[in-house]
Design a protein around this motif. Structure first.
Motif, PDB file in Angstrom:
ATOM      1  N   SER A 306     -14.938 -12.918  -6.003  1.00  0.00           N
ATOM      2  CA  SER A 306     -15.689 -12.093  -7.276  1.00  0.00           C
ATOM      3  C   SER A 306     -15.715 -12.767  -8.280  1.00  0.00           C
ATOM      4  CB  SER A 306     -14.917 -11.012  -7.055  1.00  0.00           C
ATOM      5  OG  SER A 306     -13.654 -11.020  -7.593  1.00  0.00           O
ATOM      6  N   GLY A 307     -14.693 -13.593  -8.690  1.00  0.00           N
ATOM      7  CA  GLY A 307     -14.291 -14.273  -9.936  1.00  0.00           C
ATOM      8  C   GLY A 307     -13.362 -13.476 -10.876  1.00  0.00           C
ATOM      9  N   GLY A 308     -12.734 -12.200  -9.963  1.00  0.00           N
ATOM     10  CA  GLY A 308     -11.693 -11.405 -10.873  1.00  0.00           C
ATOM     11  C   GLY A 308     -12.273  -9.919 -11.218  1.00  0.00           C
ATOM     12  N   PHE A 309     -11.300  -9.387 -10.849  1.00  0.00           N
ATOM     13  CA  PHE A 309     -11.491  -7.966 -11.321  1.00  0.00           C
ATOM     14  C   PHE A 309     -10.060  -7.189 -11.842  1.00  0.00           C
ATOM     15  CE2 PHE A 309     -11.205  -8.838  -6.696  1.00  0.00           C
ATOM     16  CZ  PHE A 309      -9.943  -7.830  -6.315  1.00  0.00           C
ATOM     17  N   GLY A 310     -10.168  -5.891 -11.957  1.00  0.00           N
ATOM     18  CA  GLY A 310      -8.735  -5.495 -12.486  1.00  0.00           C
ATOM     19  C   GLY A 310      -8.155  -4.356 -11.738  1.00  0.00           C
ATOM     20  N   VAL A 311      -8.818  -3.759 -10.507  1.00  0.00           N
ATOM     21  CA  VAL A 311      -8.090  -2.783  -9.814  1.00  0.00           C
ATOM     22  C   VAL A 311      -8.452  -3.115  -8.321  1.00  0.00           C
ATOM     23  CG1 VAL A 311      -7.628  -0.608  -9.230  1.00  0.00           C
ATOM     24  CG2 VAL A 311      -8.142  -1.223 -11.611  1.00  0.00           C
ATOM     25  N   ILE A 312      -7.688  -3.192  -7.474  1.00  0.00           N
ATOM     26  CA  ILE A 312      -7.815  -3.341  -5.999  1.00  0.00           C
ATOM     27  C   ILE A 312      -7.925  -2.068  -5.207  1.00  0.00           C
ATOM     28  CG2 ILE A 312      -5.247  -3.867  -5.567  1.00  0.00           C
ATOM     29  CD1 ILE A 312      -8.629  -5.258  -3.466  1.00  0.00           C
ATOM     30  N   MET A 313      -8.949  -1.687  -4.759  1.00  0.00           N
ATOM     31  CA  MET A 313      -9.050  -0.132  -4.121  1.00  0.00           C
ATOM     32  C   MET A 313      -9.193  -0.352  -2.882  1.00  0.00           C
ATOM     33  SD  MET A 313      -9.284   1.707  -7.127  1.00  0.00           S
ATOM     34  CE  MET A 313      -9.845   3.096  -6.431  1.00  0.00           C
ATOM     35  N   GLU A 314      -8.098   0.550  -2.370  1.00  0.00           N
ATOM     36  CA  GLU A 314      -8.115   0.464  -0.756  1.00  0.00           C
ATOM     37  C   GLU A 314      -9.018   1.824  -0.462  1.00  0.00           C
ATOM     38  OE1 GLU A 314      -4.461   0.275   1.307  1.00  0.00           O
ATOM     39  OE2 GLU A 314      -3.530  -0.281  -0.660  1.00  0.00           O
ATOM     40  N   LEU A 315     -10.052   1.486   0.707  1.00  0.00           N
ATOM     41  CA  LEU A 315     -11.028   2.652   1.044  1.00  0.00           C
ATOM     42  C   LEU A 315      -9.847   3.218   2.122  1.00  0.00           C
ATOM     43  CD1 LEU A 315     -13.361   4.222   1.243  1.00  0.00           C
ATOM     44  CD2 LEU A 315     -14.150   2.683   3.076  1.00  0.00           C
ATOM     45  N   ALA A 316      -9.519   4.489   1.840  1.00  0.00           N
ATOM     46  CA  ALA A 316      -8.352   5.272   2.595  1.00  0.00           C
ATOM     47  C   ALA A 316      -9.215   5.673   3.645  1.00  0.00           C
ATOM     48  CB  ALA A 316      -8.013   6.678   1.753  1.00  0.00           C
ATOM     49  N   GLN A 317      -8.564   5.631   5.054  1.00  0.00           N
ATOM     50  CA  GLN A 317      -9.093   5.690   6.308  1.00  0.00           C
ATOM     51  C   GLN A 317      -7.787   6.286   7.353  1.00  0.00           C
ATOM     52  OE1 GLN A 317      -7.412   3.339   7.674  1.00  0.00           O
ATOM     53  NE2 GLN A 317      -7.403   1.976   6.139  1.00  0.00           N
ATOM     54  N   ASN A 318      -8.131   6.787   8.236  1.00  0.00           N
ATOM     55  CA  ASN A 318      -7.176   7.297   9.268  1.00  0.00           C
ATOM     56  C   ASN A 318      -7.327   6.337  10.623  1.00  0.00           C
ATOM     57  OD1 ASN A 318      -5.843   9.596   7.911  1.00  0.00           O
ATOM     58  ND2 ASN A 318      -7.962  10.451   7.811  1.00  0.00           N
ATOM     59  N   TRP A 319      -7.184   5.091  10.290  1.00  0.00           N
ATOM     60  CA  TRP A 319      -7.199   4.004  11.455  1.00  0.00           C
ATOM     61  C   TRP A 319      -5.831   4.286  12.212  1.00  0.00           C
ATOM     62  CZ3 TRP A 319      -8.886  -1.054   8.762  1.00  0.00           C
ATOM     63  CH2 TRP A 319     -10.235  -0.965   8.517  1.00  0.00           C
ATOM     64  N   ALA A 320      -4.799   4.440  11.402  1.00  0.00           N
ATOM     65  CA  ALA A 320      -3.433   4.488  12.018  1.00  0.00           C
ATOM     66  C   ALA A 320      -2.861   5.919  11.924  1.00  0.00           C
ATOM     67  CB  ALA A 320      -2.336   3.961  11.470  1.00  0.00           C
ATOM     68  N   ASP A 321      -1.886   6.408  12.679  1.00  0.00           N
ATOM     69  CA  ASP A 321      -1.418   7.763  12.828  1.00  0.00           C
ATOM     70  C   ASP A 321      -0.634   7.998  11.288  1.00  0.00           C
ATOM     71  OD1 ASP A 321       1.162   6.947  12.942  1.00  0.00           O
ATOM     72  OD2 ASP A 321       1.265   7.147  15.016  1.00  0.00           O
ATOM     73  N   TRP A 322      -0.449   9.282  11.406  1.00  0.00           N
ATOM     74  CA  TRP A 322      -0.075   9.470   9.944  1.00  0.00           C
ATOM     75  C   TRP A 322       1.273   8.759   9.498  1.00  0.00           C
ATOM     76  CZ3 TRP A 322      -1.025  10.512   5.219  1.00  0.00           C
ATOM     77  CH2 TRP A 322      -0.178  11.154   4.409  1.00  0.00           C
ATOM     78  N   ALA A 323       2.463   8.451  10.388  1.00  0.00           N
ATOM     79  CA  ALA A 323       3.463   7.928   9.979  1.00  0.00           C
ATOM     80  C   ALA A 323       2.961   6.409   9.679  1.00  0.00           C
ATOM     81  CB  ALA A 323       4.459   7.975  11.231  1.00  0.00           C
ATOM     82  N   GLN A 324       2.314   5.732  10.619  1.00  0.00           N
ATOM     83  CA  GLN A 324       1.999   4.459  10.353  1.00  0.00           C
ATOM     84  C   GLN A 324       1.057   4.095   9.108  1.00  0.00           C
ATOM     85  OE1 GLN A 324       3.387   2.048  11.582  1.00  0.00           O
ATOM     86  NE2 GLN A 324       4.449   2.909  13.233  1.00  0.00           N
ATOM     87  N   THR A 325       0.383   5.093   8.735  1.00  0.00           N
ATOM     88  CA  THR A 325      -0.605   5.095   7.586  1.00  0.00           C
ATOM     89  C   THR A 325       0.364   5.144   6.342  1.00  0.00           C
ATOM     90  OG1 THR A 325      -2.482   6.120   8.484  1.00  0.00           O
ATOM     91  CG2 THR A 325      -2.291   6.197   6.093  1.00  0.00           C
ATOM     92  N   LYS A 326       1.327   6.109   6.306  1.00  0.00           N
ATOM     93  CA  LYS A 326       2.280   6.008   5.289  1.00  0.00           C
ATOM     94  C   LYS A 326       3.150   4.714   4.795  1.00  0.00           C
ATOM     95  CE  LYS A 326       4.388   9.963   6.325  1.00  0.00           C
ATOM     96  NZ  LYS A 326       5.292  11.169   5.914  1.00  0.00           N
ATOM     97  N   ARG A 327       3.452   4.114   6.218  1.00  0.00           N
ATOM     98  CA  ARG A 327       4.406   3.051   6.302  1.00  0.00           C
ATOM     99  C   ARG A 327       3.246   1.989   5.832  1.00  0.00           C
ATOM    100  NH1 ARG A 327       8.715   0.300   5.544  1.00  0.00           N
ATOM    101  NH2 ARG A 327       9.130  -1.503   6.833  1.00  0.00           N
ATOM    102  N   HIS A 328       1.917   1.885   5.955  1.00  0.00           N
ATOM    103  CA  HIS A 328       0.904   0.844   5.495  1.00  0.00           C
ATOM    104  C   HIS A 328       1.324   0.775   3.892  1.00  0.00           C
ATOM    105  CE1 HIS A 328      -2.677  -0.751   3.868  1.00  0.00           C
ATOM    106  NE2 HIS A 328      -2.879   0.387   3.244  1.00  0.00           N
ATOM    107  N   TYR A 329       1.065   1.941   3.214  1.00  0.00           N
ATOM    108  CA  TYR A 329       0.907   2.110   1.812  1.00  0.00           C
ATOM    109  C   TYR A 329       2.485   1.809   1.173  1.00  0.00           C
ATOM    110  CZ  TYR A 329      -3.395   4.343   1.938  1.00  0.00           C
ATOM    111  OH  TYR A 329      -4.812   4.826   2.288  1.00  0.00           O
ATOM    112  N   GLU A 330       3.640   2.037   1.814  1.00  0.00           N
ATOM    113  CA  GLU A 330       4.865   1.727   1.545  1.00  0.00           C
ATOM    114  C   GLU A 330       5.064   0.144   1.543  1.00  0.00           C
ATOM    115  OE1 GLU A 330       9.593   2.082   2.707  1.00  0.00           O
ATOM    116  OE2 GLU A 330       8.039   3.177   3.770  1.00  0.00           O
ATOM    117  N   LEU A 331       4.419  -0.465   2.543  1.00  0.00           N
ATOM    118  CA  LEU A 331       4.497  -1.888   2.468  1.00  0.00           C
ATOM    119  C   LEU A 331       3.597  -2.622   1.413  1.00  0.00           C
ATOM    120  CD1 LEU A 331       4.328  -2.615   6.396  1.00  0.00           C
ATOM    121  CD2 LEU A 331       6.235  -2.903   5.071  1.00  0.00           C
ATOM    122  N   MET A 332       2.638  -2.052   1.173  1.00  0.00           N
ATOM    123  CA  MET A 332       1.790  -2.558   0.264  1.00  0.00           C
ATOM    124  C   MET A 332       2.380  -2.414  -1.080  1.00  0.00           C
ATOM    125  SD  MET A 332      -1.470  -3.786   1.337  1.00  0.00           S
ATOM    126  CE  MET A 332      -2.329  -3.681  -0.453  1.00  0.00           C
ATOM    127  N   ALA A 333       3.131  -1.417  -1.404  1.00  0.00           N
ATOM    128  CA  ALA A 333       3.642  -1.110  -2.816  1.00  0.00           C
ATOM    129  C   ALA A 333       4.974  -2.140  -2.731  1.00  0.00           C
ATOM    130  CB  ALA A 333       4.059   0.396  -2.780  1.00  0.00           C
TER     131      ALA A 333
END
Length: 384
Positions: A306-333
């Motif tokens: 892209s050449g660079g941007f200021g915010v990486i935005m994740e399109l929130a989805q429910n591909w995984a169940d709730w527990a694994q979804t929360k775990r995803h965000y924890e790993l990202m952070a």
């Protein structure tokens, strides 16, 4: 290294089999989770039909979410401007600006679902023109101007906001930009941010880069200085401890998500003839489904393409169940965001310096201890 802020784009997407009360409650819980994980921002969508994206008023949702969170900034992602009188949009957003003490952001667009527009008698061909007419008014109102303006869909007479923005000179604003150049042109004309949606394949990145060039050119022509920190790029991600685990996790809801984009949304996420959606999304660069290291490499590719941007935005989805979804965000952070926010380098340098001089420091410490022992030993003993 570019400092990237972190955010989500919350439509939200919910399976038709879900209890909508619990689905909305889980969206609030997600924002509380992200707030605790130091995510920077969340943008909440507006949709009125299709059954899958069930927030009709991002302003109402944000008002409730602000009461449950402390730090995360909350934006409309986006208000579909042709559906509303621009004076009312501006007035409501100023109220949100006050209620959130400056955490509210205004994201706008023409409206993404054709059936939303048709239901209220709007010709889809008019939506981008209507967005521009509305945005012009909103920007003037937020500057404190009195607006008298008539179009074929609104009629304002000396319209002026009764409250100045809480955030001075005004709250942060952004325009959604997808395939059409309308979003980039509108954002550039007013010198506000751009929310780029529409995929992250190599071809999509070329399109986003072209939109940025158009934005930057338009901004300069209108006396604004383009700043890539105000550019947000939306992508799809799910990570776990291993690639195998990530792939197993998304079996929960990936197909239903893709079905919605095939059956209802404006553009499909995966071409209809594709049977292995996971493989297509990973190989095409449309999504990252893997580990934290994979996520870092994926975002590096987006920055380069892209050449660079200021915010990486994740399109929130429910591909995984709730527990694994929360775990995803924890790993990202925990493991991905620090790589792009320069929050580990000083610690690493400090550790390395201490390690590299460990023998010297231990020797000095031991010598100091021995010197004190010797000093005490030389002192005359008190008479017994």
């Amino acid at each position: 290294m570019t400092h990237l802020n972190s955010g989500i784009f919350l439509a939200p997407f919910h399976d038709l089999a879900e209890n909508p009360v619990l689905a909305l409650e889980r969206d609030f819980e997600l924002l509380q989770h992200l707030d605790a994980l130091n995510y920077t921002e969340a943008w909440i969508g507006e949709h009125h039909s299709g059954g899958f994206e069930i927030v009709a008023s991002p302003e109402v949702f944000i008002a409730a979410a602000a009461e449950r969170t402390k730090h995360i900034r909350l934006g409309t992602g986006v208000v579909s401007l042709p559906y509303h009188n621009p004076f009312i949009v501006a007035d409501r957003m100023v109220q949100l600006d006050y209620q959130t003490r400056g955490r509210a952001m205004l994201g706008v667009g023409p409206g993404s679902l054709v059936h939303d527009a048709v239901k209220i008698g709007i010709d889809p061909a008019d939506q981008r023109r209507m967005m521009n007419e509305s945005l012009d008014v909103i920007v003037d109102l937020l500057r404190g101007e009195s607006v008298t303006r008539k179009t074929d869909w609104f009629d304002l007479h000396d319209a002026r906001l009764q409250l100045p923005p809480y955030t001075r000179p005004r709250m942060e604003m952004a325009v959604a930009a997808a395939r059409s150049p309308a979003g980039a042109l509108a954002a550039g004309r007013h010198g506000i941010g751009m929310l780029s949606i529409g995929g992250t394949s190599d071809d999509a990145l070329k399109h986003h880069a072209s939109n940025w060039d158009l934005y930057a050119k338009t901004a300069r022509e209108n006396g604004h200085q383009p700043d890539r920190r105000n550019w947000r790029l939306v992508t799809l991600m799910h990570i776990a401890e291993t690639r195998e685990q990530a792939r197993a996790n998304v079996k929960h809801g990936l197909d239903r998500f893709c079905d919605y984009f095939r059956d209802v949304a404006t553009f499909p996420i995966v071409p209809n003839e594709i049977t292995d959606r996971y493989q297509f999304m990973v190989e095409s660069g449309s999504a990252c489904i893997g580990t934290p290291d994979d996520a870092i490499a994926f975002i590096e590719r987006l920055l380069q393409g892209s050449g660079g941007f200021g915010v990486i935005m994740e399109l929130a989805q429910n591909w995984a169940d709730w527990a694994q979804t929360k775990r995803h965000y924890e790993l990202m952070a925990r493991y991905v965001h620090p790589h792009f926010q320069s929050s580990r380098e000083w610690r690493t340098d400090s550790y390395s310096f201490a390690r590299d001089h460990h023998d010297d420091f231990i020797g000095q410490s031991s010598a100091a201890v021995q010197a004190e022992i010797d000093r005490q030993a030389k002192k005359p003993r008190a008479a017994e």
